[in-house]
Design an enzyme around this catalytic site. Structure first.
Site, PDB file in Angstrom:
ATOM      1  N   SER A 298      29.607  45.295  32.500  1.00  0.00           N
ATOM      2  CA  SER A 298      30.270  44.376  31.574  1.00  0.00           C
ATOM      3  C   SER A 298      29.303  44.031  30.461  1.00  0.00           C
ATOM      4  O   SER A 298      28.078  44.087  30.640  1.00  0.00           O
ATOM      5  CB  SER A 298      30.690  43.092  32.302  1.00  0.00           C
TER       6      SER A 298
ATOM      7  N   TYR B 296      28.744  35.607  37.691  1.00  0.00           N
ATOM      8  CA  TYR B 296      29.268  36.896  37.239  1.00  0.00           C
ATOM      9  C   TYR B 296      28.224  37.630  36.396  1.00  0.00           C
ATOM     10  O   TYR B 296      28.006  38.831  36.559  1.00  0.00           O
ATOM     11  CB  TYR B 296      30.541  36.676  36.434  1.00  0.00           C
TER      12      TYR B 296
END
Length: 255
Positions: free
Chosen positions: A146, A159
């Site tokens: 990501s 995250y």
């Protein structure tokens, strides 16, 4: 002159979390490019729906139900793949989960769950899948990281930690597995209009922000992620390993 070969004919690929969103689009393109694609999910209903969607394009995929976070499930799944196909050429670690909360709002059980799903599970699956690739003399591992790996924002600590770790794991595995002819790369998605993002996609304020914050000025469409994965999975990327390709509409490059 040798032209780049993007064909996956004769290759066997496993795509985790492939029942919707980015994983579904990745599985679809790999299958259309000639691979025998195995799609992973945790429910029969979602797997059957994904098979129907991909089959409607003329491609063929095989469902395989298992939990990537379960070591027992992973061992059984890879044993089944070896028995049916004899080898595994491509692994796409796409499964992931998101839990946006502030640093002090997390209880440790939730931290462990997120890290286990986004980082430990890809590590374990890669390590076990590698055995099938070594037997074949080569292989491809593609991790879905990501842009939250190189970037950080308040309220997204766990995250970011997990995806940053997966980016580091990509480099570590590339160093470890190169001697076996296995390449390991990652694709880092930016803002994509997937099912899980429908609420924010409909938010005009966010759309306006993206129009200024990204070079292309818009959300990414799910199918736009698949080409980057196909590149890493194909022989066209035979001398590329340990790299992270951001597919983000220019988000990382744009002030």
């Amino acid at each position: 002159m040798n032209l780049p070969d993007f064909s996956l004919n004769g290759k066997t690929a496993l795509v985790t979390g492939a029942t919707r969103g980015l994983g579904l689009e990745i599985a679809k393109l790999l299958a259309l490019s000639g691979a025998s694609v195995i799609i992973n999910g945790r429910s029969d209903e979602s797997l059957n729906n994904a098979v129907a969607i991909i089959s409607s394009t003329g491609a063929t995929v095989t469902p395989l139900k298992f939990d990537v976070a379960s070591e027992t499930d992973v061992k059984k799944a890879l044993s089944d793949i070896k028995e049916k196909y004899g080898h595994l050429d491509i692994l796409v670690n796409n499964v992931g989960m998101r839990d946006r909360r502030g640093l002090f709002e997390f209880e440790m059980d939730s931290v462990h769950k997120l890290i286990n799903t986004n980082l430990i599970a890809p590590f374990n699956l890669s390590r076990q899948a590698t055995q099938l690739m070594i037997e074949n003399g080569k292989g491809r591992i593609i991790n879905m990281t990501s842009i939250a790996g190189p970037l950080a924002d308040a309220g997204d600590t766990v995250y970011t930690m997990a995806k940053g770790g997966l980016e580091a794991l990509t480099r570590a595995l590339a160093a470890e597995l190169g001697m076996y002819g296995i390449t390991v790369n990652a694709v880092a998605p930016g803002f994509f209009a997937t099912e899980s993002n429908l609420d924010v996609v409909a938010d005009q304020e966010i759309a306006t922000w993206l129009s200024k914050r990204t070079s292309l000025g818009r959300w990414g469409e799910p199918f736009e992620i698949a080409g980057a994965v196909l590149f890493f999975a194909s022989d066209a990327a035979s001398y590329v390993t340990g790299q992270v390709l951001a597919v983000d509409g220019g988000y990382l490059a744009h002030l």
